[in-house]
Scaffold this motif. Structure first.
Motif, PDB file in Angstrom:
ATOM      1  N   ALA A 126      -1.251 -11.145  -2.483  1.00 29.51           N
ATOM      2  CA  ALA A 126      -1.002  -9.963  -1.657  1.00 29.51           C
ATOM      3  C   ALA A 126      -2.089  -8.911  -1.879  1.00 29.51           C
ATOM      4  O   ALA A 126      -2.588  -8.309  -0.921  1.00 29.51           O
ATOM      5  CB  ALA A 126       0.377  -9.386  -1.959  1.00 29.51           C
ATOM      6  N   ASN A 127      -2.469  -8.698  -3.137  1.00 23.77           N
ATOM      7  CA  ASN A 127      -3.523  -7.727  -3.439  1.00 23.77           C
ATOM      8  C   ASN A 127      -4.851  -8.139  -2.826  1.00 23.77           C
ATOM      9  O   ASN A 127      -5.573  -7.304  -2.267  1.00 23.77           O
ATOM     10  CB  ASN A 127      -3.654  -7.534  -4.950  1.00 23.77           C
ATOM     11  CG  ASN A 127      -2.527  -6.718  -5.533  1.00 23.77           C
ATOM     12  OD1 ASN A 127      -1.792  -6.046  -4.819  1.00 23.77           O
ATOM     13  ND2 ASN A 127      -2.374  -6.774  -6.842  1.00 23.77           N
ATOM     14  N   LYS A 128      -5.193  -9.418  -2.909  1.00 24.41           N
ATOM     15  CA  LYS A 128      -6.433  -9.909  -2.287  1.00 24.41           C
ATOM     16  C   LYS A 128      -6.382  -9.714  -0.779  1.00 24.41           C
ATOM     17  O   LYS A 128      -7.377  -9.339  -0.157  1.00 24.41           O
ATOM     18  CB  LYS A 128      -6.652 -11.379  -2.625  1.00 24.41           C
ATOM     19  CG  LYS A 128      -7.118 -11.607  -4.038  1.00 24.41           C
ATOM     20  CD  LYS A 128      -7.284 -13.092  -4.332  1.00 24.41           C
ATOM     21  CE  LYS A 128      -7.582 -13.302  -5.810  1.00 24.41           C
ATOM     22  NZ  LYS A 128      -7.599 -14.728  -6.170  1.00 24.41           N
ATOM     23  N   PHE A 129      -5.227  -9.967  -0.190  1.00 25.75           N
ATOM     24  CA  PHE A 129      -5.058  -9.775   1.255  1.00 25.75           C
ATOM     25  C   PHE A 129      -5.288  -8.311   1.627  1.00 25.75           C
ATOM     26  O   PHE A 129      -6.013  -8.011   2.580  1.00 25.75           O
ATOM     27  CB  PHE A 129      -3.655 -10.231   1.683  1.00 25.75           C
ATOM     28  CG  PHE A 129      -3.368  -9.986   3.135  1.00 25.75           C
ATOM     29  CD1 PHE A 129      -3.819 -10.879   4.095  1.00 25.75           C
ATOM     30  CD2 PHE A 129      -2.649  -8.871   3.550  1.00 25.75           C
ATOM     31  CE1 PHE A 129      -3.568 -10.657   5.439  1.00 25.75           C
ATOM     32  CE2 PHE A 129      -2.393  -8.643   4.875  1.00 25.75           C
ATOM     33  CZ  PHE A 129      -2.842  -9.536   5.838  1.00 25.75           C
ATOM     34  N   ILE A 130      -4.682  -7.399   0.884  1.00 30.60           N
ATOM     35  CA  ILE A 130      -4.824  -5.967   1.162  1.00 30.60           C
ATOM     36  C   ILE A 130      -6.287  -5.545   1.071  1.00 30.60           C
ATOM     37  O   ILE A 130      -6.818  -4.882   1.966  1.00 30.60           O
ATOM     38  CB  ILE A 130      -3.962  -5.130   0.192  1.00 30.60           C
ATOM     39  CG1 ILE A 130      -2.474  -5.362   0.471  1.00 30.60           C
ATOM     40  CG2 ILE A 130      -4.304  -3.636   0.282  1.00 30.60           C
ATOM     41  CD1 ILE A 130      -1.550  -4.857  -0.623  1.00 30.60           C
ATOM     42  N   ILE A 131      -6.953  -5.937  -0.001  1.00 29.13           N
ATOM     43  CA  ILE A 131      -8.362  -5.568  -0.191  1.00 29.13           C
ATOM     44  C   ILE A 131      -9.222  -6.146   0.924  1.00 29.13           C
ATOM     45  O   ILE A 131     -10.088  -5.468   1.480  1.00 29.13           O
ATOM     46  CB  ILE A 131      -8.853  -6.007  -1.584  1.00 29.13           C
ATOM     47  CG1 ILE A 131      -8.152  -5.163  -2.662  1.00 29.13           C
ATOM     48  CG2 ILE A 131     -10.363  -5.893  -1.703  1.00 29.13           C
ATOM     49  CD1 ILE A 131      -8.307  -5.696  -4.076  1.00 29.13           C
ATOM     50  N   SER A 132      -8.966  -7.406   1.287  1.00 26.18           N
ATOM     51  CA  SER A 132      -9.713  -8.057   2.362  1.00 26.18           C
ATOM     52  C   SER A 132      -9.531  -7.325   3.685  1.00 26.18           C
ATOM     53  O   SER A 132     -10.496  -7.086   4.419  1.00 26.18           O
ATOM     54  CB  SER A 132      -9.259  -9.514   2.484  1.00 26.18           C
ATOM     55  OG  SER A 132      -9.806 -10.113   3.625  1.00 26.18           O
ATOM     56  N   VAL A 168      -7.960   0.250  -3.991  1.00 27.10           N
ATOM     57  CA  VAL A 168      -7.232  -0.906  -4.506  1.00 27.10           C
ATOM     58  C   VAL A 168      -5.750  -0.719  -4.161  1.00 27.10           C
ATOM     59  O   VAL A 168      -5.332   0.376  -3.796  1.00 27.10           O
ATOM     60  CB  VAL A 168      -7.438  -1.072  -6.029  1.00 27.10           C
ATOM     61  CG1 VAL A 168      -8.896  -1.375  -6.349  1.00 27.10           C
ATOM     62  CG2 VAL A 168      -6.973   0.141  -6.797  1.00 27.10           C
ATOM     63  N   PRO A 169      -4.944  -1.782  -4.256  1.00 26.62           N
ATOM     64  CA  PRO A 169      -3.532  -1.657  -3.899  1.00 26.62           C
ATOM     65  C   PRO A 169      -2.793  -0.525  -4.605  1.00 26.62           C
ATOM     66  O   PRO A 169      -1.900   0.091  -4.008  1.00 26.62           O
ATOM     67  CB  PRO A 169      -2.965  -3.030  -4.263  1.00 26.62           C
ATOM     68  CG  PRO A 169      -4.113  -3.961  -3.984  1.00 26.62           C
ATOM     69  CD  PRO A 169      -5.315  -3.193  -4.475  1.00 26.62           C
ATOM     70  N   SER A 170      -3.145  -0.200  -5.834  1.00 27.92           N
ATOM     71  CA  SER A 170      -2.501   0.919  -6.533  1.00 27.92           C
ATOM     72  C   SER A 170      -2.743   2.244  -5.818  1.00 27.92           C
ATOM     73  O   SER A 170      -1.900   3.143  -5.850  1.00 27.92           O
ATOM     74  CB  SER A 170      -3.011   1.022  -7.968  1.00 27.92           C
ATOM     75  OG  SER A 170      -2.671  -0.124  -8.694  1.00 27.92           O
ATOM     76  N   HIS A 171      -3.882   2.376  -5.170  1.00 29.82           N
ATOM     77  CA  HIS A 171      -4.144   3.578  -4.380  1.00 29.82           C
ATOM     78  C   HIS A 171      -3.194   3.644  -3.191  1.00 29.82           C
ATOM     79  O   HIS A 171      -2.795   4.728  -2.763  1.00 29.82           O
ATOM     80  CB  HIS A 171      -5.586   3.600  -3.868  1.00 29.82           C
ATOM     81  CG  HIS A 171      -6.591   3.817  -4.938  1.00 29.82           C
ATOM     82  ND1 HIS A 171      -7.672   2.978  -5.109  1.00 29.82           N
ATOM     83  CD2 HIS A 171      -6.695   4.745  -5.902  1.00 29.82           C
ATOM     84  CE1 HIS A 171      -8.399   3.402  -6.129  1.00 29.82           C
ATOM     85  NE2 HIS A 171      -7.819   4.473  -6.630  1.00 29.82           N
ATOM     86  N   GLY A 172      -2.839   2.487  -2.663  1.00 32.45           N
ATOM     87  CA  GLY A 172      -1.933   2.439  -1.517  1.00 32.45           C
ATOM     88  C   GLY A 172      -0.587   3.060  -1.834  1.00 32.45           C
ATOM     89  O   GLY A 172       0.004   3.733  -0.993  1.00 32.45           O
ATOM     90  N   ASP A 173      -0.102   2.833  -3.061  1.00 34.36           N
ATOM     91  CA  ASP A 173       1.171   3.435  -3.465  1.00 34.36           C
ATOM     92  C   ASP A 173       1.087   4.965  -3.415  1.00 34.36           C
ATOM     93  O   ASP A 173       2.016   5.636  -2.958  1.00 34.36           O
ATOM     94  CB  ASP A 173       1.551   2.993  -4.884  1.00 34.36           C
ATOM     95  CG  ASP A 173       1.895   1.516  -4.980  1.00 34.36           C
ATOM     96  OD1 ASP A 173       2.273   0.911  -3.962  1.00 34.36           O
ATOM     97  OD2 ASP A 173       1.783   0.969  -6.090  1.00 34.36           O
ATOM     98  N   ILE A 174      -0.028   5.496  -3.870  1.00 37.83           N
ATOM     99  CA  ILE A 174      -0.219   6.949  -3.868  1.00 37.83           C
ATOM    100  C   ILE A 174      -0.334   7.470  -2.438  1.00 37.83           C
ATOM    101  O   ILE A 174       0.332   8.440  -2.064  1.00 37.83           O
ATOM    102  CB  ILE A 174      -1.475   7.335  -4.689  1.00 37.83           C
ATOM    103  CG1 ILE A 174      -1.240   7.040  -6.173  1.00 37.83           C
ATOM    104  CG2 ILE A 174      -1.845   8.805  -4.469  1.00 37.83           C
ATOM    105  CD1 ILE A 174      -2.474   7.160  -7.034  1.00 37.83           C
ATOM    106  N   LEU A 175      -1.164   6.821  -1.638  1.00 40.30           N
ATOM    107  CA  LEU A 175      -1.340   7.275  -0.258  1.00 40.30           C
ATOM    108  C   LEU A 175      -0.032   7.186   0.525  1.00 40.30           C
ATOM    109  O   LEU A 175       0.303   8.099   1.282  1.00 40.30           O
ATOM    110  CB  LEU A 175      -2.446   6.463   0.423  1.00 40.30           C
ATOM    111  CG  LEU A 175      -3.851   6.711  -0.129  1.00 40.30           C
ATOM    112  CD1 LEU A 175      -4.832   5.693   0.429  1.00 40.30           C
ATOM    113  CD2 LEU A 175      -4.323   8.127   0.158  1.00 40.30           C
TER     114      LEU A 175
END
Length: 140
Positions: free
Chosen positions: A17-23, A34-41
């Motif tokens: 899932a993380n690779k998919f998000i970054i891609s 990175v996916p952790s930034h997504g949680d904040i945003l």
């Protein structure tokens, strides 16, 4: 039933899932997130401004970890820090216009992840999956 493979499967699913998000972000020219930034945003899309403590509680990370993540978002121009007008000890994190402009892309990526995760499941199977995962998380 095979026992002992769940942790490995959960880890591999998270990695995929993380690779998919970054891609997906990189396909749209977004680098450095990175996916952790997504949680904040995502949290900031729901709240006008938040403290570091609120962010740490929401994303289940330590304040020092959140500080590193927020610093990167500040460096990339997605958020700003703003001192409270009446109490200089309080700093709020707020989205910039550049951060706000990412929201439609985040929604699209989230929708696609949900499609991948739940696409072949019935409504009941999806609920059962979530129930089992939540139950497992509560054990830790």
């Amino acid at each position: 039933m095979t026992k002992g493979n769940a942790a490995s499967l959960i880890s591999r699913i998270r990695d995929a899932a993380n690779k998919f998000i970054i891609s997906e972000l990189e396909k749209h020219g977004i680098k450095g997130i990175v996916p952790s930034h997504g949680d904040i945003l995502t949290y900031l899309y729901k709240h006008d401004h938040v403290t570091m403590k609120e962010l740490a509680e929401y994303i289940h990370r330590t304040k020092p970890t959140v500080t590193v993540l927020v610093n990167k978002l500040v460096d990339c121009g997605y958020v700003i820090r703003e001192k409270d007008a009446s109490d200089n000890r309080i700093t709020y994190i707020k989205l910039t216009q550049k951060g706000i402009d990412l929201q439609p892309l985040f929604k699209e990526i989230s929708f696609r992840i949900r499609e991948i995760m739940y696409g072949g499941f019935s409504e009941e199977e999806g609920k059962q999956l979530e129930y089992l995962l939540e139950n497992l998380l509560l054990r830790f």
